[in-house]
Design a protein around this motif. Structure first.
Motif, mmCIF file in Angstrom:
data_model
loop_
_atom_site.group_PDB
_atom_site.id
_atom_site.type_symbol
_atom_site.label_atom_id
_atom_site.label_comp_id
_atom_site.label_asym_id
_atom_site.label_seq_id
_atom_site.Cartn_x
_atom_site.Cartn_y
_atom_site.Cartn_z
ATOM 1 N N THR A 114 -5.050 0.425 -19.361
ATOM 2 C CA THR A 114 -4.031 -0.613 -19.471
ATOM 3 C C THR A 114 -4.189 -1.544 -18.284
ATOM 4 O OG1 THR A 114 -1.667 -1.008 -19.910
ATOM 5 C CG2 THR A 114 -2.206 0.569 -18.165
ATOM 6 N N GLN A 115 -3.304 -2.517 -18.172
ATOM 7 C CA GLN A 115 -3.362 -3.480 -17.078
ATOM 8 C C GLN A 115 -2.147 -3.358 -16.170
ATOM 9 O OE1 GLN A 115 -5.786 -6.035 -16.183
ATOM 10 N NE2 GLN A 115 -6.844 -4.448 -17.338
ATOM 11 N N SER A 116 -2.357 -3.687 -14.898
ATOM 12 C CA SER A 116 -1.263 -3.787 -13.939
ATOM 13 C C SER A 116 -1.574 -4.932 -12.993
ATOM 14 C CB SER A 116 -1.102 -2.484 -13.149
ATOM 15 O OG SER A 116 -1.972 -2.456 -12.034
ATOM 16 N N PRO A 117 -0.563 -5.481 -12.322
ATOM 17 C CA PRO A 117 -0.834 -6.529 -11.330
ATOM 18 C C PRO A 117 -1.698 -6.041 -10.175
ATOM 19 C CG PRO A 117 1.488 -6.514 -11.930
ATOM 20 C CD PRO A 117 0.887 -5.272 -12.524
ATOM 21 N N CYS A 118 -1.802 -4.732 -10.007
ATOM 22 C CA CYS A 118 -2.635 -4.160 -8.945
ATOM 23 C C CYS A 118 -4.058 -3.913 -9.408
ATOM 24 C CB CYS A 118 -2.019 -2.839 -8.445
ATOM 25 S SG CYS A 118 -0.420 -3.047 -7.631
ATOM 26 N N GLY A 119 -4.349 -4.265 -10.657
ATOM 27 C CA GLY A 119 -5.692 -4.072 -11.178
ATOM 28 C C GLY A 119 -5.677 -3.291 -12.468
ATOM 29 N N GLY A 120 -6.850 -3.058 -13.012
ATOM 30 C CA GLY A 120 -6.966 -2.296 -14.236
ATOM 31 C C GLY A 120 -6.625 -0.844 -14.004
ATOM 32 N N ALA A 121 -5.847 -0.267 -14.896
ATOM 33 C CA ALA A 121 -5.482 1.144 -14.805
ATOM 34 C C ALA A 121 -6.208 1.899 -15.901
ATOM 35 C CB ALA A 121 -3.966 1.313 -14.975
ATOM 36 N N SER A 125 -8.510 6.516 -13.020
ATOM 37 C CA SER A 125 -7.952 6.134 -11.722
ATOM 38 C C SER A 125 -6.820 7.030 -11.285
ATOM 39 C CB SER A 125 -7.474 4.678 -11.761
ATOM 40 O OG SER A 125 -6.418 4.508 -12.686
ATOM 41 N N GLY A 126 -6.305 7.849 -12.176
ATOM 42 C CA GLY A 126 -5.204 8.734 -11.805
ATOM 43 C C GLY A 126 -3.877 7.988 -11.756
ATOM 44 N N PRO A 127 -2.768 8.716 -11.594
ATOM 45 C CA PRO A 127 -1.457 8.071 -11.502
ATOM 46 C C PRO A 127 -1.365 7.217 -10.240
ATOM 47 C CG PRO A 127 -1.275 10.462 -11.814
ATOM 48 C CD PRO A 127 -2.694 10.177 -11.465
ATOM 49 N N PHE A 128 -0.670 6.100 -10.326
ATOM 50 C CA PHE A 128 -0.458 5.287 -9.131
ATOM 51 C C PHE A 128 0.783 4.428 -9.283
ATOM 52 C CE2 PHE A 128 -2.930 2.473 -11.856
ATOM 53 C CZ PHE A 128 -2.384 1.218 -11.636
ATOM 54 N N TYR A 129 1.261 3.945 -8.150
ATOM 55 C CA TYR A 129 2.417 3.058 -8.119
ATOM 56 C C TYR A 129 1.950 1.679 -7.701
ATOM 57 C CZ TYR A 129 6.738 0.835 -6.562
ATOM 58 O OH TYR A 129 7.797 -0.047 -6.396
ATOM 59 N N CYS A 130 2.405 0.663 -8.419
ATOM 60 C CA CYS A 130 2.056 -0.716 -8.107
ATOM 61 C C CYS A 130 3.293 -1.428 -7.562
ATOM 62 C CB CYS A 130 1.537 -1.435 -9.350
ATOM 63 S SG CYS A 130 1.100 -3.169 -9.054
#
Length: 286
Positions: A114-121, A125-130
Motif C-alpha cells: 500500500t502507500q503512505s506519505p512516508c513511502g511505499g509500505a 517492510s514490517g509494521p511502522f508508524y508514519c
C-alpha cells in the motif's frame, strides 16, 4: 489474551482486498531498497526511519488484489480490539498524567502493499508508524512472520507489536518524535542510530505501560501473556537479529536496542506505569 467480545476500534482503515495501483518503492532506490526490504522481511524490524524523508523515486507499478481469508478477518478483529484498548488506556493516561486529550491514531490494515506519505509500505517492510499522517501500517501476515521466523508466537506477542506502533503515535502526540527526528537529521549516522534506539526503547516502555493498564482495566492478560511479550522483545533485539542473520552484533549499527534493553524497558513500563518513568532520553544507562 482475552479479547473476544470486546469493543473494536472505529479507527481502522482496512485496505485489504482492495485493488489499487501504487508505487512500491520509497526514496531509497536500487540495491539500497532491496536490502531494506529483505532486512524488514526476514528480521521483522520497523524500517520507518529508512522509509521517511524522501519522495517516491521508483515508479514500479503494482496492481494489488488480495483475497481476504478467514484468518485475515480474525486477525483484523483482533487488531481492532487491541487498538480500542490502546485508545482507552492512553485517553486515561493523557487525562491523568498529561492533563490533555489523547487523539487516537488510525491503523491501516493492508495485504501485500500500500502507500503512505512516508513511502511505499509492503509486507516486507514490517509494521511502522508514519508521523506525516499519524497512521500505523500493518500487514497482519507479519504475525505469521513473528511466530514462524522469529520464534515469537502468541496473541499477546502480536498485541505487543500493535501497542509498540501506537506508542510511536503517543510519542508523536507528546512532541517527542518530532524533536528526536529533527536532531537525528542533523546528526552523524552513529549518533542518529543512538537516538533511534532511545526512541524505540521508549516505545517498548510505553507498551509496558499499556499492558499494565490493559490488565487493570480489562483483565485481559492470561497466564503466559507477559512472557510472550517479553519473548517478542527479546527476539527482535538488534543483537539477536544480527546474530541470527549470521553476523557479529555491531552496536554502532543498532537502531532498536539489544534484546536485554528491549526486555528491560518493557518491564520497566509495566512495573512503573508512568510516562516519566519511560524517559529513555535522560537515562544514563539503557
Amino acid at each position: 489474551m482475552q479479547w473476544r467480545g470486546r469493543r473494536g476500534s472505529r479507527n481502522i482503515e482496512d485496505r485489504r482486498g482492495r485493488r489499487s495501483t501504487g508505487k512500491a518503492a520509497s526514496g531509497i532506490g536500487g540495491l539500497g531498497l532491496v536490502a531494506v526490504l529483505v532486512i524488514g522481511y526476514f528480521l521483522g524490524i520497523d524500517v520507518t526511519p529508512l522509509l521517511q524523508g524522501g519522495g517516491l523515486t521508483e515508479s514500479q507499478e503494482q496492481a494489488v488484489s488480495q483475497e481476504i481469508t478467514q484468518a485475515d478477518r480474525q486477525a483484523g478483529e483482533f487488531v481492532s480490539v487491541v487498538l480500542a484498548d490502546t485508545e482507552e488506556v492512553w485517553a486515561e493516561i493523557f487525562r491523568d498524567q498529561v492533563g490533555e486529550t489523547y487523539t487516537p491514531a488510525t491503523l491501516v490494515l493492508f495485504k501485500g502493499a500500500t502507500q503512505s506519505p512516508c513511502g511505499g509500505a509492503s509486507g516486507a517492510s514490517g509494521p511502522f508508524y508514519c508521523p506525516a499522517d499519524k497512521k500505523a501500517y500493518l500487514d497482519t501476515d507479519f504475525f505469521v512472520t513473528l511466530e514462524k521466523r522469529l520464534g515469537a508466537g502468541g496473541d499477546f506477542a502480536a498485541a505487543y507489536v500493535v501497542a509498540h506502533e501506537i506508542a510511536h503515535h503517543v510519542q508523536n502526540e507528546l512532541g517527542i518524535l518530532v524533536q528526536a527526528n529533527r536532531i537525528r537529521q542533523q546528526s552523524s549516522q552513529e549518533r542518529s542510530n543512538q537516538i533511534s534506539v532511545r526512541i524505540e526503547l521508549q516505545a517498548d516502555c510505553f507498551s509496558g505501560i499499556w499492558a499494565r493498564y490493559a490488565q487493570a482495566r480489562f483483565n485481559s492478560l492470561e497466564r503466559g501473556d507477559l512472557s510472550e511479550a517479553v519473548n517478542a522483545a527479546r527476539q527482535i533485539g538488534d543483537d539477536t537479529l544480527q546474530r541470527n542473520a549470521g553476523r557479529r552484533p555491531n552496536p554502532h549499527t543498532f537502531t532498536h536496542g539489544t534484546s536485554a534493553q528491549r526486555q528491560r524497558w518493557f518491564a520497566n513500563g509495566y512495573e512503573n506505569p508512568t510516562i516519566q518513568a519511560c524517559d529513555t532520553f535522560s537515562a544514563q544507562q539503557l
